[in-house]
Motif scaffolding. Structure first.
Motif, short mmCIF file in Angstrom:
data_model
loop_
_atom_site.label_atom_id
_atom_site.label_comp_id
_atom_site.label_asym_id
_atom_site.label_seq_id
_atom_site.Cartn_x
_atom_site.Cartn_y
_atom_site.Cartn_z
N LEU A 147 2.36 15.52 17.07
CA LEU A 147 2.89 16.82 17.44
C LEU A 147 3.73 17.30 16.26
CD1 LEU A 147 3.33 19.07 19.51
CD2 LEU A 147 5.30 17.79 20.35
N ILE A 148 3.25 18.35 15.58
CA ILE A 148 3.93 18.89 14.41
C ILE A 148 4.04 20.40 14.59
CG2 ILE A 148 3.86 19.19 11.91
CD1 ILE A 148 2.33 16.58 11.71
N SER A 149 5.26 20.89 14.59
CA SER A 149 5.54 22.32 14.79
C SER A 149 4.95 22.77 16.11
CB SER A 149 5.01 23.14 13.62
OG SER A 149 5.62 22.74 12.42
N ASP A 150 4.10 23.78 16.06
CA ASP A 150 3.50 24.33 17.28
C ASP A 150 2.08 23.81 17.51
OD1 ASP A 150 2.28 25.60 15.15
OD2 ASP A 150 2.16 27.55 16.16
N ARG A 151 1.74 22.71 16.87
CA ARG A 151 0.38 22.18 16.95
C ARG A 151 0.37 20.69 17.28
NH1 ARG A 151 -3.36 25.58 14.78
NH2 ARG A 151 -2.56 27.32 13.59
N THR A 152 -0.73 20.28 17.88
CA THR A 152 -1.01 18.86 18.05
C THR A 152 -2.20 18.57 17.16
OG1 THR A 152 -0.23 18.92 20.33
CG2 THR A 152 -1.56 17.04 19.70
N LEU A 153 -2.02 17.62 16.25
CA LEU A 153 -3.04 17.32 15.24
C LEU A 153 -3.60 15.93 15.46
CD1 LEU A 153 -0.99 18.56 12.16
CD2 LEU A 153 -2.63 19.87 13.50
N LEU A 154 -4.91 15.80 15.35
CA LEU A 154 -5.57 14.50 15.43
C LEU A 154 -5.94 14.08 14.01
CD1 LEU A 154 -6.85 12.14 16.98
CD2 LEU A 154 -8.95 13.53 17.14
N TYR A 155 -5.43 12.91 13.60
CA TYR A 155 -5.73 12.37 12.28
C TYR A 155 -6.51 11.07 12.39
CZ TYR A 155 -2.74 15.49 9.53
OH TYR A 155 -2.20 16.57 8.89
N ASP A 156 -7.46 10.90 11.51
CA ASP A 156 -8.16 9.63 11.32
C ASP A 156 -7.39 8.93 10.20
OD1 ASP A 156 -9.97 7.53 11.14
OD2 ASP A 156 -11.45 8.68 10.01
N VAL A 157 -6.72 7.84 10.52
CA VAL A 157 -5.87 7.15 9.56
C VAL A 157 -6.53 5.85 9.10
CG1 VAL A 157 -3.61 6.06 9.20
CG2 VAL A 157 -3.80 8.10 10.65
N TYR A 158 -6.64 5.69 7.79
CA TYR A 158 -7.12 4.46 7.16
C TYR A 158 -5.93 3.85 6.43
CZ TYR A 158 -9.40 1.49 3.68
OH TYR A 158 -9.77 0.43 2.89
N ALA A 159 -5.66 2.57 6.68
CA ALA A 159 -4.51 1.92 6.04
C ALA A 159 -4.88 0.53 5.55
CB ALA A 159 -3.35 1.83 7.04
N ARG A 160 -4.33 0.20 4.40
CA ARG A 160 -4.51 -1.16 3.84
C ARG A 160 -3.26 -1.53 3.07
NH1 ARG A 160 -5.49 -1.30 -1.56
NH2 ARG A 160 -6.30 0.56 -2.56
N ALA A 161 -3.15 -2.82 2.75
CA ALA A 161 -1.99 -3.31 2.01
C ALA A 161 -2.01 -2.79 0.57
CB ALA A 161 -1.96 -4.84 2.01
N LEU A 162 -0.83 -2.47 0.06
CA LEU A 162 -0.65 -2.09 -1.34
C LEU A 162 -0.15 -3.33 -2.05
CD1 LEU A 162 -0.43 0.00 -3.64
CD2 LEU A 162 1.85 0.57 -2.76
N LYS A 163 -0.88 -3.76 -3.07
CA LYS A 163 -0.54 -5.00 -3.76
C LYS A 163 -0.22 -4.75 -5.22
CE LYS A 163 -3.40 -7.82 -0.75
NZ LYS A 163 -4.51 -8.78 -0.68
N GLN A 164 0.68 -5.57 -5.74
CA GLN A 164 1.01 -5.55 -7.16
C GLN A 164 1.05 -6.99 -7.62
OE1 GLN A 164 4.98 -4.12 -8.32
NE2 GLN A 164 3.91 -2.77 -9.75
N GLU A 165 0.20 -7.32 -8.56
CA GLU A 165 0.08 -8.69 -9.06
C GLU A 165 -0.14 -9.68 -7.92
OE1 GLU A 165 3.52 -9.40 -11.52
OE2 GLU A 165 3.08 -7.68 -12.79
N GLY A 166 -0.98 -9.28 -6.94
CA GLY A 166 -1.34 -10.14 -5.83
C GLY A 166 -0.34 -10.19 -4.68
N GLU A 167 0.81 -9.60 -4.85
CA GLU A 167 1.85 -9.61 -3.82
C GLU A 167 1.84 -8.28 -3.06
OE1 GLU A 167 6.73 -9.53 -3.58
OE2 GLU A 167 5.77 -10.37 -5.36
N ILE A 168 1.94 -8.36 -1.73
CA ILE A 168 1.98 -7.15 -0.92
C ILE A 168 3.34 -6.49 -1.08
CG2 ILE A 168 1.92 -6.20 1.43
CD1 ILE A 168 -0.02 -8.48 2.16
N ILE A 169 3.32 -5.25 -1.57
CA ILE A 169 4.56 -4.51 -1.79
C ILE A 169 4.69 -3.32 -0.84
CG2 ILE A 169 4.75 -5.23 -4.20
CD1 ILE A 169 3.75 -2.36 -4.94
N GLY A 170 3.66 -3.09 -0.02
CA GLY A 170 3.72 -1.97 0.91
C GLY A 170 2.35 -1.68 1.49
N ALA A 171 2.13 -0.41 1.84
CA ALA A 171 0.86 0.00 2.43
C ALA A 171 0.40 1.32 1.81
CB ALA A 171 1.01 0.17 3.94
N ILE A 172 -0.90 1.51 1.82
CA ILE A 172 -1.53 2.76 1.39
C ILE A 172 -2.18 3.35 2.63
CG2 ILE A 172 -3.37 3.81 0.03
CD1 ILE A 172 -3.09 1.54 -1.96
N THR A 173 -2.00 4.66 2.82
CA THR A 173 -2.68 5.32 3.93
C THR A 173 -3.43 6.55 3.42
OG1 THR A 173 -0.70 6.62 4.47
CG2 THR A 173 -1.04 4.57 5.70
#
Length: 178
Positions: A141-167
């Motif tokens: 629910l954003i402002s005066d609208r309801t939005l449907l999103y298709d979300v793809y997420a995976r781990a964000l890695k740096q030198e093999g270590e997970i440092i966050g996520a990418i969406t």
């Protein structure tokens, strides 16, 4: 002024002198970077970004239209990175009512608090904790609208270590509220 940079520094409880000392640069140089009067070298940008936990490309996105940004401009696609605490470190093409600079250093629930934000945070948390890929549809629910999103997420890695996520979130449907 790079208000987003000042906000990140203050959120970490650091002074300009603290940052300058930790990245081995002169305080006046760092002040000029914050004021937007100078751009840091790639090496300095990486050091500051690592210290404050954001993507170093933010320093250059203010005046460079990268091919990704140009391709996504006005499209229904949002691409973002977050750290392990689910705080945005980079975002491209956020919803029209949201300023990208206001997102940096914040979690989704600090930007807009609703069921969609909580669901998105849960997806990011799972991706980081389990090193898995998740694809799910989420209503926001954003402002005066309801939005449907298709979300793809995976781990964000740096030198093999997970440092966050990418969406990557693609808007599928928009319903105007009453």
């Amino acid at each position: 002024m790079r208000d987003w940079l000042i906000r990140l520094r203050k959120n970490k409880g650091l002074t300009q002198a603290n940052i300058a000392e930790q990245v081995f640069i002169d305080r006046s140089y760092y002040t000029q970077i914050e004021q937007g009067k100078r751009d840091p070298s790639i090496g300095v940008a990486k050091q500051i970004a690592k210290l404050l936990q954001f993507h170093p490309s933010l320093f250059y996105s203010e005046f460079l239209d990268s091919p990704l940004e140009e391709a996504l401009k006005d499209s229904p696609v949002i691409v973002a990175h977050c750290d392990r605490q689910l705080r945005y470190t980079w975002i491209c093409n956020p919803h029209l009512n949201i300023d990208w600079e206001a997102c940096i250093g914040k979690r989704d629930d600090e930007i807009i608090m609703n069921e969609g934000s909580i669901a998105l945070m849960n997806i990011k948390r799972q991706v980081i904790e389990k090193d898995i890929i998740i694809r799910k549809r989420i209503w926001f629910l954003i402002s005066d609208r309801t939005l449907l999103y298709d979300v793809y997420a995976r781990a964000l890695k740096q030198e093999g270590e997970i440092i966050g996520a990418i969406t990557v979130s693609t808007m599928l449907k928009s319903i105007r509220g009453e």
